[in-house]
Design an enzyme around this catalytic site. Structure first.
Site, PDB file in Angstrom:
ATOM      1  N   LYS A 325       4.375  -4.835   6.128  1.00  0.00           N
ATOM      2  CA  LYS A 325       4.533  -5.033   7.583  1.00  0.00           C
ATOM      3  C   LYS A 325       5.102  -6.418   7.897  1.00  0.00           C
ATOM      4  O   LYS A 325       4.485  -7.228   8.597  1.00  0.00           O
ATOM      5  CB  LYS A 325       3.219  -4.796   8.321  1.00  0.00           C
ATOM      6  CG  LYS A 325       2.727  -3.353   8.223  1.00  0.00           C
ATOM      7  CD  LYS A 325       1.638  -3.052   9.227  1.00  0.00           C
ATOM      8  CE  LYS A 325       1.122  -1.640   9.108  1.00  0.00           C
ATOM      9  NZ  LYS A 325       0.300  -1.394   7.899  1.00  0.00           N
TER      10      LYS A 325
HETATM   11  O1  S5P Z   1      -0.324   2.702  12.332  1.00  0.00           O
HETATM   12  C1  S5P Z   1      -0.643   2.592  11.151  1.00  0.00           C
HETATM   13  C2  S5P Z   1       0.276   2.154  10.197  1.00  0.00           C
HETATM   14  C3  S5P Z   1      -0.116   2.115   8.867  1.00  0.00           C
HETATM   15  S1  S5P Z   1       1.095   1.758   7.697  1.00  0.00           S
HETATM   16  N1  S5P Z   1      -1.879   2.941  10.736  1.00  0.00           N
HETATM   17  C4  S5P Z   1      -2.281   2.866   9.438  1.00  0.00           C
HETATM   18  O2  S5P Z   1      -3.422   3.214   9.156  1.00  0.00           O
HETATM   19  N2  S5P Z   1      -1.393   2.411   8.472  1.00  0.00           N
HETATM   20  C5  S5P Z   1      -1.772   2.282   7.051  1.00  0.00           C
HETATM   21  O3  S5P Z   1      -2.049   3.593   6.550  1.00  0.00           O
HETATM   22  C6  S5P Z   1      -3.010   1.442   6.781  1.00  0.00           C
HETATM   23  O4  S5P Z   1      -2.673   0.107   6.507  1.00  0.00           O
HETATM   24  C7  S5P Z   1      -3.629   2.129   5.586  1.00  0.00           C
HETATM   25  O5  S5P Z   1      -3.061   1.621   4.405  1.00  0.00           O
HETATM   26  C8  S5P Z   1      -3.212   3.574   5.704  1.00  0.00           C
HETATM   27  C9  S5P Z   1      -4.259   4.483   6.320  1.00  0.00           C
HETATM   28  O6  S5P Z   1      -5.405   4.511   5.528  1.00  0.00           O
HETATM   29  P1  S5P Z   1      -6.632   5.518   5.831  1.00  0.00           P
HETATM   30  O7  S5P Z   1      -7.637   5.159   4.787  1.00  0.00           O
HETATM   31  O8  S5P Z   1      -7.133   5.240   7.216  1.00  0.00           O
HETATM   32  O9  S5P Z   1      -6.074   6.907   5.649  1.00  0.00           O
END
Ligand code: S5P
Length: 494
Positions: A325
């Site tokens: 990011k």
């Molecule tokens: O809007 C966003 C963008 C990203 S890249 N929301 C997110 O959650 N992410 C990323 O996606 C976040 O940094 C994490 O690595 C992943 C989601 O992880 P989870 O464990 O919640 O599925």
């Protein structure tokens, strides 16, 4: 010296004249060797910058004469030059041959007449298109399409250099007969013969050309909106059919992996040691198209981490996606991308970027690529509650992507604003059986992400990493996501 050389030559002997002209162009620095990013995102060891000839009037005249002599037909009512480099050449041809000229803008201006084509014309007039260089043929096609929309008869085009990367055949398929004054192979052999380049440079260019012929024309029909409706809407198209909408090597590769491996799952490998990361990547590798990392959360990062990840990416055929990011000014992100402990540019195929700093963030990253095939994904909307990514911000990210298709592969987003088939929509915040994590994250199911939000790829982290059996979980997410995608494109004609 270039000027005198050209003055002495005549175009009566086309081969000699072409040879002299190439040498003169080389003398003034038109032929550049190094590492260059082409409009499509392709990294090339050679760049032909014909814009320089505006500073050498005699040479411009020679180039124009050679191009006119090479024209594929006769009795043209008009010639049309494409901004920028085609314009001065077409002007010289127009005045010398007394053929009226049209100007084709790169984009419509936002004021005045808003016309894309300047000059007088009538339907059915026969027009010769004039461009400097052809790679895939997309630029020539775009211009021809504009003129054809105005009912002009455009079947012929002439370029100075054919880079021999599939453009001639691509245009032929669109009923456009294109001829060039010289091909890349011919130009390299002239430069070698006259000692302007060494054998190694010569061979590296030819090797590049022979391994980069697989281009296709990105047509307006495929990527644009007519009356606000996307002609070829991303959401209705198969991944296979979207390969030909772009020449970005990584977008193409990702579409190929998704189509062949039958997966649109990206695992967010948010674990904190190299051992866990490598073990997870090996286990879920067969089920994913992408492995997303936050490399700075590892407690024991080293070169070994990268070597192992790269081996696994090759073994299981997935791409590496570092979720850095980037969100600073160009010069800072260039250093963050290439330097520090992680040297991200050396190993990550894709990285995430915030649109907030404006174009400079993309230009900064591109300045650090140095010949590697790389791409970025613009974070246009966040999954967390209260995110400040407004509608206007999302719109502006779409515009930024359109202006930088040589680097931007798609968007991280929660909704489908762009129907442009060239861009991939990555959606995080996906989990089965949970709606949030107590820290702002908001979840939807894979089906909802794909069918309601328009995601192409789902990003799943803890739903897989914290499952009692991560491999079984990866299979489940993969199947649900791919089934939903197949359901979405069921009635597609593409
Ligand atoms: O809007 C966003 C963008 C990203 S890249 N929301 C997110 O959650 N992410 C990323 O996606 C976040 O940094 C994490 O690595 C992943 C989601 O992880 P989870 O464990 O919640 O599925």
């Amino acid at each position: 010296m270039a000027e005198t050389q050209v003055q002495q030559m005549g175009v009566g002997d086309p081969t000699g004249a072409i040879q002299q002209c190439i040498l003169s162009l080389h003398n003034i620095g038109v032929v550049k060797f190094g590492r260059f990013t082409l409009k499509s995102g392709m990294q090339s060891p050679v760049y032909f910058d014909l814009r320089l000839i505006v500073s050498y009037p005699k040479l411009m005249e020679t180039v124009s004469e050679l191009m006119w002599a090479a024209r594929p037909g006769t009795d043209y009512d008009l010639v049309c030059g494409v901004a920028y480099t085609g314009l001065p050449i077409a002007t010289v041809i127009s005045t010398k041959q007394n053929v009226p000229m049209l100007i084709r803008r790169k984009e419509t201006k936002g004021y005045g007449t808003k016309k894309l084509v300047e000059g007088s014309y009538q339907g059915n007039q026969k027009c010769l298109m004039i461009e400097d260089v052809i790679v895939s043929g997309s630029s020539v096609y775009e211009s021809v399409e504009t003129l054809r929309d105005l009912k002009l008869d455009v079947k012929d085009a002439v370029v100075f250099l054919d880079r021999e990367q599939g453009g001639t055949a691509n245009l032929k398929a669109m009923d456009i007969n294109i001829v060039s004054v010289v091909t890349m192979t011919e130009m390299m052999s002239i430069l070698l013969k006259h000692g302007c380049i060494d054998q190694v440079t010569h061979d590296s260019v030819l090797e590049f050309v022979s391994s980069h012929r697989d281009t296709s024309i990105v047509t307006k029909e495929k990527t644009s909106c007519k009356n606000g409706i996307q002609v070829m809407d991303r959401k209705n198209c198969s991944f296979e059919s979207r390969i030909t909408t772009t020449n970005h090597p990584l977008t193409r590769k990702l579409f190929e992996i998704m189509a062949n491996k039958k997966t649109n799952l990206c695992v967010a490998a948010d674990v904190t040691t190299t051992e866990e990361l490598v073990s997870l990547a090996d286990k879920v590798g067969p089920h994913i198209c992408l492995l997303k990392t936050h490399i700075d959360i590892l407690t024991n990062f080293s070169q070994d981490t990268i070597d192992k990840l790269r081996d696994l990416a090759a073994k299981h055929n997935f791409l590496l996606f570092e979720d850095r990011k980037f969100g600073d000014i160009g010069s800072t992100v260039a250093n963050q991308y290439s330097g520090g402990a992680y040297k991200i540019v050396e190993w990550a195929d894709l990285v995430t970027v915030h649109g907030l700093p404006g174009d400079g963030v993309i230009k900064g990253l591109v300045s650090a690529i140095n010949g590697r095939t790389r791409g970025c994904v613009l974070v246009s909307q966040m999954s967390s509650s209260g995110a400040l990514t407004s509608e206007e911000y999302v719109e502006n990210c779409s515009k930024m992507a359109e202006n930088h298709t040589y680097f931007v592969v798609g968007f991280v987003s929660q909704s489908s604003k762009s129907g442009d088939p060239r861009f991939i929509l990555f959606t995080p915040g996906v989990r089965l059986g949970k709606t949030g994590d107590g820290l702002g994250q908001q979840y939807v199911t894979p089906r909802s992400a794909i069918l309601e939000r328009g995601a192409d790829i789902i990003i799943v982290g803890r739903g897989i990493t914290q499952a009692s059996d991560p491999v079984a979980a990866a299979k489940e997410y993969r199947e649900e996501a791919f089934d939903a995608y197949q359901e979405r494109i069921k009635h597609s004609t593409h």
